[in-house]
Scaffold this active site. Structure first.
Site, PDB file in Angstrom:
ATOM      1  N   HIS A  46      30.246  40.580  32.246  1.00  0.00           N
ATOM      2  CA  HIS A  46      30.146  39.543  33.295  1.00  0.00           C
ATOM      3  C   HIS A  46      30.174  38.191  32.568  1.00  0.00           C
ATOM      4  O   HIS A  46      31.165  37.848  31.945  1.00  0.00           O
ATOM      5  CB  HIS A  46      28.881  39.824  34.111  1.00  0.00           C
ATOM      6  CG  HIS A  46      28.730  39.033  35.368  1.00  0.00           C
ATOM      7  ND1 HIS A  46      29.706  38.221  35.875  1.00  0.00           N
ATOM      8  CD2 HIS A  46      27.686  38.928  36.246  1.00  0.00           C
ATOM      9  CE1 HIS A  46      29.287  37.666  36.997  1.00  0.00           C
ATOM     10  NE2 HIS A  46      28.057  38.080  37.237  1.00  0.00           N
ATOM     11  N   HIS A  50      40.157  41.400  35.706  1.00  0.00           N
ATOM     12  CA  HIS A  50      39.161  40.951  36.677  1.00  0.00           C
ATOM     13  C   HIS A  50      39.001  41.995  37.769  1.00  0.00           C
ATOM     14  O   HIS A  50      39.984  42.614  38.186  1.00  0.00           O
ATOM     15  CB  HIS A  50      39.580  39.602  37.289  1.00  0.00           C
ATOM     16  CG  HIS A  50      38.431  38.914  37.923  1.00  0.00           C
ATOM     17  ND1 HIS A  50      38.019  39.209  39.199  1.00  0.00           N
ATOM     18  CD2 HIS A  50      37.582  37.974  37.444  1.00  0.00           C
ATOM     19  CE1 HIS A  50      36.964  38.463  39.483  1.00  0.00           C
ATOM     20  NE2 HIS A  50      36.674  37.708  38.440  1.00  0.00           N
ATOM     21  N   ASP A  98      36.682  33.497  31.847  1.00  0.00           N
ATOM     22  CA  ASP A  98      35.944  33.437  30.589  1.00  0.00           C
ATOM     23  C   ASP A  98      36.844  33.211  29.387  1.00  0.00           C
ATOM     24  O   ASP A  98      36.424  32.662  28.375  1.00  0.00           O
ATOM     25  CB  ASP A  98      35.156  34.736  30.395  1.00  0.00           C
ATOM     26  CG  ASP A  98      34.028  34.826  31.380  1.00  0.00           C
ATOM     27  OD1 ASP A  98      33.133  33.984  31.328  1.00  0.00           O
ATOM     28  OD2 ASP A  98      34.065  35.733  32.236  1.00  0.00           O
TER      29      ASP A  98
HETATM   30  C1  LIG Z   1      36.281  42.526  34.211  1.00  0.00           C
HETATM   31  C2  LIG Z   1      36.498  44.020  34.218  1.00  0.00           C
HETATM   32  C3  LIG Z   1      35.131  44.723  33.998  1.00  0.00           C
HETATM   33  C4  LIG Z   1      37.079  44.410  35.558  1.00  0.00           C
HETATM   34  O1  LIG Z   1      37.464  45.672  35.467  1.00  0.00           O
HETATM   35  P1  LIG Z   1      37.752  46.591  36.724  1.00  0.00           P
HETATM   36  O2  LIG Z   1      38.295  45.894  37.876  1.00  0.00           O
HETATM   37  O3  LIG Z   1      36.540  47.401  36.943  1.00  0.00           O
HETATM   38  O4  LIG Z   1      38.900  47.398  36.232  1.00  0.00           O
HETATM   39  P2  LIG Z   1      38.733  48.724  35.480  1.00  0.00           P
HETATM   40  O5  LIG Z   1      37.569  48.664  34.557  1.00  0.00           O
HETATM   41  O6  LIG Z   1      38.728  49.796  36.526  1.00  0.00           O
HETATM   42  O7  LIG Z   1      40.067  48.768  34.683  1.00  0.00           O
HETATM   43  C5  LIG Z   1      41.271  49.197  35.233  1.00  0.00           C
HETATM   44  C6  LIG Z   1      42.160  49.614  34.097  1.00  0.00           C
HETATM   45  O8  LIG Z   1      42.543  48.448  33.388  1.00  0.00           O
HETATM   46  C7  LIG Z   1      42.073  48.509  32.075  1.00  0.00           C
HETATM   47  N1  LIG Z   1      41.507  47.221  31.705  1.00  0.00           N
HETATM   48  C8  LIG Z   1      40.915  46.318  32.514  1.00  0.00           C
HETATM   49  N2  LIG Z   1      40.539  45.252  31.804  1.00  0.00           N
HETATM   50  C9  LIG Z   1      40.903  45.505  30.538  1.00  0.00           C
HETATM   51  C10 LIG Z   1      40.763  44.791  29.353  1.00  0.00           C
HETATM   52  N3  LIG Z   1      40.168  43.595  29.318  1.00  0.00           N
HETATM   53  N4  LIG Z   1      41.229  45.334  28.213  1.00  0.00           N
HETATM   54  C11 LIG Z   1      41.822  46.537  28.231  1.00  0.00           C
HETATM   55  N5  LIG Z   1      41.981  47.277  29.325  1.00  0.00           N
HETATM   56  C12 LIG Z   1      41.521  46.752  30.473  1.00  0.00           C
HETATM   57  C13 LIG Z   1      40.977  49.567  32.049  1.00  0.00           C
HETATM   58  O9  LIG Z   1      40.855  50.167  30.807  1.00  0.00           O
HETATM   59  C14 LIG Z   1      41.440  50.509  33.119  1.00  0.00           C
HETATM   60  O10 LIG Z   1      42.367  51.396  32.601  1.00  0.00           O
HETATM   61  P3  LIG Z   1      42.315  52.963  32.992  1.00  0.00           P
HETATM   62  O11 LIG Z   1      42.585  52.994  34.459  1.00  0.00           O
HETATM   63  O12 LIG Z   1      43.387  53.563  32.154  1.00  0.00           O
HETATM   64  O13 LIG Z   1      40.948  53.447  32.648  1.00  0.00           O
HETATM   65  C15 LIG Z   1      37.465  44.432  33.088  1.00  0.00           C
HETATM   66  O14 LIG Z   1      38.719  43.856  33.303  1.00  0.00           O
HETATM   67  C16 LIG Z   1      36.922  44.090  31.721  1.00  0.00           C
HETATM   68  O15 LIG Z   1      36.117  44.848  31.170  1.00  0.00           O
HETATM   69  N6  LIG Z   1      37.343  42.927  31.133  1.00  0.00           N
HETATM   70  C17 LIG Z   1      36.862  42.504  29.869  1.00  0.00           C
HETATM   71  C18 LIG Z   1      35.535  41.809  30.029  1.00  0.00           C
HETATM   72  C19 LIG Z   1      35.662  40.449  30.675  1.00  0.00           C
HETATM   73  O16 LIG Z   1      36.496  39.646  30.302  1.00  0.00           O
HETATM   74  N7  LIG Z   1      34.791  40.187  31.644  1.00  0.00           N
HETATM   75  C20 LIG Z   1      34.756  38.935  32.349  1.00  0.00           C
HETATM   76  C21 LIG Z   1      35.122  39.103  33.796  1.00  0.00           C
HETATM   77  S1  LIG Z   1      35.289  37.553  34.592  1.00  0.00           S
END
Ligand SMILES: CC(C)(COP(=O)(O)OP(=O)(O)OC[C@H]1O[C@@H](n2cnc3c(N)ncnc32)[C@H](O)[C@@H]1OP(=O)(O)O)[C@@H](O)C(=O)NCCC(=O)NCCS
Length: 423
Positions: free
Chosen positions: A248, A287, A345
């Site tokens: 987050h 996101h 971020d």
């Molecule tokens: C923000 C976040 C948690 C949102 O994720 P989400 O909507 O829950 O999406 P998911 O976690 O279901 O990811 C969907 C797919 O994309 C991939 N993915 C998403 N963000 C990714 C990232 N930053 N790096 C690599 N792969 C990513 C996941 O591995 C997943 O792949 P899979 O289906 O093969 O398992 C995720 O993008 C993330 O962890 N980002 C990095 C942390 C970050 O920057 N957070 C700040 C948010 S404002």
């Protein structure tokens, strides 16, 4: 080896992430969707997001409009009161914020006495709880009292972040000034120097962009606590805890760590590739709501370019961020993953670093901005402003453990129990 690990992790994620299940069990609708994705849990008048088209709206105003014309003070007023202020209203609101900037002496002293290794978000959470004891209206239950508490927190948390930045270095905190804007005063308290007007404005816009984002994890946390009718400080302290996580608000700090680890633009591609091969995430990408460009990231990217191109501007972090963005886009495309773009971020990390804000203060800075959105939501929840009446959050869980309500487990005397595998 890395590929095997990645495959294992991906398989584990598949098990952890079942698709949404909707059915009716004993008269209750059962919607199971891990992480509450696509589930509308409440109505709100505060913020609207269109994740498909990359739109973000605060109380009816687009984020692009607010970033161009508004200030953090005015945006906070908008979020808390529901409409843009008149000149007199804004002046009165700004004056109350300025009047609340100083920290009570014993709060300041307790902050100074904290171990220097204390994580900044833990400091902020502790300060929030301590400030509750100093609020003369802590038990006040009206909307007006809640807004006054929000103003106190908004002003004082900003001072606390700057004070901690100095105290942990063994330097005396710098008292706030009342002739500077919220943004400029923070930069002044951090460095002891009045900031360059362009830096102050960039930081002001940064605060506007981070002020509100609907039902993200920390705001939802605040609303859950508010639904129990706990006081505003308890709600915000809980929100700060939620924001501290690396998935987050903690992502900005992780972005800078990543850029440091990469070091030079030519290493970006290999870095991204090896992260993805081993099933890890590239920080600052992706996101939960935006499946296109995050509109805040686009504004921040423009500001990062402007700062990098200024005479004497340091291009290093911006150039590195561009290399990572390009490599990540190529690698995600190659792996058939769509909808993953740099998030807020990613570029906050670059902009804050260009402004001289230490990486581990990026999340506290995020908190001192988001506190305006949190408080708007806490008030909306407490006073049921978007729903017929207040209701405590109480979802159900589907029990998948041993035993059942029909046949519970027999109690085995302690002498007769066998050690569970793995203990
Ligand atoms: C923000 C976040 C948690 C949102 O994720 P989400 O909507 O829950 O999406 P998911 O976690 O279901 O990811 C969907 C797919 O994309 C991939 N993915 C998403 N963000 C990714 C990232 N930053 N790096 C690599 N792969 C990513 C996941 O591995 C997943 O792949 P899979 O289906 O093969 O398992 C995720 O993008 C993330 O962890 N980002 C990095 C942390 C970050 O920057 N957070 C700040 C948010 S404002």
């Amino acid at each position: 080896m890395a590929d095997k690990r990645g495959a294992k992790k991906a398989a584990a994620r598949k098990i952890e992430r079942p698709t949404a299940i909707a059915s009716v069990v004993s008269g209750f609708p059962m919607i199971k969707n891990v992480g509450l994705r696509q589930v509308h849990v409440a109505d709100t008048l505060i913020c609207n997001i269109d994740g498909i088209h990359g739109k973000l709206i605060y109380r009816g105003y687009s984020i692009e409009t607010l970033a161009e014309y508004s200030t953090f003070e005015e945006t906070s007023y908008l979020l808390l009161y529901g409409g843009l202020p008149t000149r007199e209203e804004l002046d009165a609101f700004t004056a109350s914020l300025k009047a609340e900037r100083a920290l009570p002496l014993d709060v300041l002293n307790s902050l100074i006495r904290m171990p220097r290794t204390t994580l900044p978000m833990d400091v902020l959470q502790a300060v929030t709880s301590t400030l509750a004891g100093h609020d003369p209206e802590i038990s006040g239950t009206t909307r007006e009292a809640s807004v006054r508490k929000a103003i106190r927190l908004l002003a004082k948390l900003t001072t606390a972040v700057a004070a901690w930045a100095r105290a942990r270095e063994g330097e005396a905190p710098i008292p706030p000034r009342d002739d500077l804007s919220h943004a400029a005063n923070f930069l002044y308290m951090l460095t002891g120097r009045e900031p360059d007007p362009e830096h102050a404005r960039v930081f002001d816009v940064n605060l506007i962009l981070q002020a509100e984002h609907q039902f993200n994890a920390s705001t939802f946390t605040c609303r859950v606590v508010a639904s129990t009718r706990a006081h505003l400080y308890a709600c915000v302290a809980a929100g700060i805890g939620a924001l501290s996580g690396p998935l987050h608000g903690g992502a900005s700090n992780e972005v800078i760590k990543m850029l440091r680890e990469i070091g030079t633009a030519d290493r970006a591609r290999n870095y991204v590739k090896s992260k993805l091969d081993s099933g890890e995430r590239v920080m600052g990408m992706g996101h939960a709501v935006y499946k296109t460009h995050d509109p805040r990231a686009l504004i921040l990217q423009d500001m990062a370019i402007r700062l990098a191109r200024r005479p004497g501007g340091d291009r290093k972090w911006f150039d590195l961020s561009q290399a990572v963005e390009k490599s990540a886009a190529e690698e995600f495309r190659r792996r058939g993953k769509s909808g993953i773009y740099p998030n807020v971020d990613f570029f906050t990390a670059v902009v804050n670093t260009a402004l001289g804000i230490p990486p581990d203060l990026h999340t506290p800075v995020f908190s001192m901005s988001r506190v305006s959105g949190w408080c708007a939501h806490i008030i909306e929840e407490k006073f049921a402003e978007a729903q017929p009446k207040p209701a405590i959050y109480r979802p159900l869980a589907h029990y998948v453990g041993p035993g059942s309500t029909i046949k519970s487990l027999p109690y085995v005397a302690i002498e007769k129990r066998r050690k569970a595998k793995g203990n």
